[in-house]
Design a protein around this motif. Structure first.
Motif, mmCIF file in Angstrom:
data_model
loop_
_atom_site.group_PDB
_atom_site.id
_atom_site.type_symbol
_atom_site.label_atom_id
_atom_site.label_comp_id
_atom_site.label_asym_id
_atom_site.label_seq_id
_atom_site.Cartn_x
_atom_site.Cartn_y
_atom_site.Cartn_z
ATOM 1 N N ASP A 1 46.484 50.106 22.132
ATOM 2 C CA ASP A 1 45.276 49.621 21.460
ATOM 3 C C ASP A 1 44.742 48.353 22.136
ATOM 4 N N SER A 2 43.681 47.805 21.541
ATOM 5 C CA SER A 2 43.018 46.677 22.185
ATOM 6 C C SER A 2 43.910 45.429 22.217
ATOM 7 N N GLU A 3 44.845 45.317 21.289
ATOM 8 C CA GLU A 3 45.797 44.195 21.342
ATOM 9 C C GLU A 3 46.647 44.263 22.614
ATOM 10 N N ASP A 4 47.046 45.479 22.973
ATOM 11 C CA ASP A 4 47.856 45.655 24.191
ATOM 12 C C ASP A 4 47.025 45.338 25.437
ATOM 13 N N VAL A 5 45.768 45.761 25.425
ATOM 14 C CA VAL A 5 44.894 45.477 26.564
ATOM 15 C C VAL A 5 44.713 43.972 26.707
ATOM 16 N N LYS A 6 44.559 43.286 25.574
ATOM 17 C CA LYS A 6 44.388 41.833 25.620
ATOM 18 C C LYS A 6 45.637 41.178 26.216
ATOM 19 N N LEU A 7 46.795 41.657 25.804
ATOM 20 C CA LEU A 7 48.057 41.133 26.334
ATOM 21 C C LEU A 7 48.147 41.357 27.843
ATOM 22 N N LEU A 8 47.787 42.567 28.256
ATOM 23 C CA LEU A 8 47.814 42.905 29.689
ATOM 24 C C LEU A 8 46.907 41.964 30.489
ATOM 25 N N VAL A 9 45.672 41.814 30.007
ATOM 26 C CA VAL A 9 44.673 41.025 30.741
ATOM 27 C C VAL A 9 45.031 39.529 30.701
ATOM 28 N N ASP A 10 45.411 39.027 29.533
ATOM 29 C CA ASP A 10 45.770 37.602 29.425
ATOM 30 C C ASP A 10 46.929 37.255 30.366
ATOM 31 N N MET B 1 48.152 54.728 34.481
ATOM 32 C CA MET B 1 46.713 54.885 34.712
ATOM 33 C C MET B 1 46.091 53.562 35.153
ATOM 34 N N ALA B 2 46.481 52.474 34.510
ATOM 35 C CA ALA B 2 45.924 51.164 34.853
ATOM 36 C C ALA B 2 46.238 50.822 36.313
ATOM 37 N N LYS B 3 47.469 51.058 36.730
ATOM 38 C CA LYS B 3 47.850 50.742 38.117
ATOM 39 C C LYS B 3 47.084 51.617 39.090
ATOM 40 N N HIS B 4 46.987 52.902 38.737
ATOM 41 C CA HIS B 4 46.285 53.831 39.623
ATOM 42 C C HIS B 4 44.814 53.457 39.782
ATOM 43 N N ARG B 5 44.181 53.130 38.655
ATOM 44 C CA ARG B 5 42.755 52.776 38.714
ATOM 45 C C ARG B 5 42.538 51.461 39.459
ATOM 46 N N ALA B 6 43.451 50.514 39.276
ATOM 47 C CA ALA B 6 43.337 49.233 39.992
ATOM 48 C C ALA B 6 43.384 49.481 41.509
ATOM 49 N N SER C 1 34.077 33.094 29.122
ATOM 50 C CA SER C 1 33.200 34.261 29.154
ATOM 51 C C SER C 1 33.776 35.381 30.024
ATOM 52 N N HIS C 2 34.647 35.005 30.986
ATOM 53 C CA HIS C 2 35.229 36.029 31.867
ATOM 54 C C HIS C 2 36.212 36.924 31.111
ATOM 55 N N MET C 3 37.054 36.338 30.280
ATOM 56 C CA MET C 3 38.116 37.124 29.653
ATOM 57 C C MET C 3 37.595 38.249 28.751
ATOM 58 N N PRO C 4 36.636 37.996 27.853
ATOM 59 C CA PRO C 4 36.132 39.116 27.047
ATOM 60 C C PRO C 4 35.575 40.264 27.900
ATOM 61 N N LYS C 5 34.942 39.908 29.045
ATOM 62 C CA LYS C 5 34.438 40.967 29.942
ATOM 63 C C LYS C 5 35.595 41.800 30.476
ATOM 64 N N MET C 6 36.697 41.121 30.801
ATOM 65 C CA MET C 6 37.839 41.849 31.361
ATOM 66 C C MET C 6 38.540 42.708 30.308
ATOM 67 N N TYR C 7 38.559 42.239 29.050
ATOM 68 C CA TYR C 7 39.110 43.100 27.987
ATOM 69 C C TYR C 7 38.275 44.377 27.898
ATOM 70 N N GLN C 8 36.954 44.186 27.909
ATOM 71 C CA GLN C 8 36.063 45.349 27.784
ATOM 72 C C GLN C 8 36.199 46.285 28.982
ATOM 73 N N PHE C 9 36.299 45.683 30.180
ATOM 74 C CA PHE C 9 36.430 46.490 31.404
ATOM 75 C C PHE C 9 37.657 47.406 31.304
ATOM 76 N N TRP C 10 38.813 46.820 30.950
ATOM 77 C CA TRP C 10 40.045 47.628 30.926
ATOM 78 C C TRP C 10 40.090 48.558 29.727
ATOM 79 N N SER D 1 37.447 50.064 28.591
ATOM 80 C CA SER D 1 36.575 51.169 28.997
ATOM 81 C C SER D 1 37.324 52.118 29.921
ATOM 82 N N ILE D 2 38.130 51.561 30.832
ATOM 83 C CA ILE D 2 38.887 52.399 31.758
ATOM 84 C C ILE D 2 39.992 53.171 31.036
ATOM 85 N N LEU D 3 40.747 52.476 30.194
ATOM 86 C CA LEU D 3 41.942 53.115 29.616
ATOM 87 C C LEU D 3 41.640 53.959 28.387
#
Ligand code: HEM
Length: 124
Positions: free
Chosen positions: A7-16, A101-106, A42-51, A53-55
């Motif tokens: 979920d989005s909590e996990d994505v936030k953890l990953l990105v942070d 998937m995250a590693k592959h897409r990166a 402002s960068h971090m919320p964009k990165m949460y959304q980016f990942w 959207s991908i995942l």
């Protein structure tokens, strides 16, 4: 215990945790903080959304990332480090299909960025 990205909590953890590593990295931190002077708030919320959207196909990220990278003073070694930090960060905390998937897409996106930058003769 490693966790699945569900979920989005996990994505936030990953990105942070990834950008914490970036900020401590001798090669990447200067690009973000000295050259681009990234506004992290402002960068971090964009990165949460980016990942997200991908995942999860959330389509919350509406930007165009590549142009932002054209002016940066980066070369192969920056991409190698970026990928290394991204992979280590995932492998130390996460497991499962979305983690793979995250590693592959990166990797895929980094490859596309590198190829485009080479064509623009923008590689240092
Ligand atoms: C050498 C490796 C990289 C460096 C040094 C780097 C650096 C940066 C910097 C400094 C910004 C902020 C630009 C600004 O707001 O002015 C940025 C934005 C961004 N980067 Fe990277 N990046 C790298 C690789 C990647 C890769 C491989 C991806 C995707 C997997 C990625 C995705 C993004 C996204 C989505 C943004 C936000 C763009 C927006 O504002 O909508 N970057 N990057």
């Amino acid at each position: 215990m490693k966790r699945e990205i569900v979920d989005s909590e996990d994505v936030k953890l990953l990105v942070d945790s990834f950008y914490q590593r970036v900020n401590q990295d001798d090669l990447l931190s200067p690009v973000f903080n000295d050259f681009a002077k990234v506004d992290w708030e402002s960068h971090m919320p964009k990165m949460y959304q980016f990942w997200e959207s991908i995942l999860f196909g959330s389509a919350t990220y509406q930007g165009r990332p590549f142009p932002k990278h054209i002016p940066l003073p980066i070369g192969i070694e920056h991409f190698d480090r970026w990928i290394q930090l991204f992979e280590t960060n995932i492998d130390e905390q996460f497991t499962g299909e979305k983690a793979e998937m995250a590693k592959h897409r990166a990797h895929t996106i980094a490859h596309i960025f590198k190829t485009k930058l080479k064509h623009l003769n923008k590689f240092s």
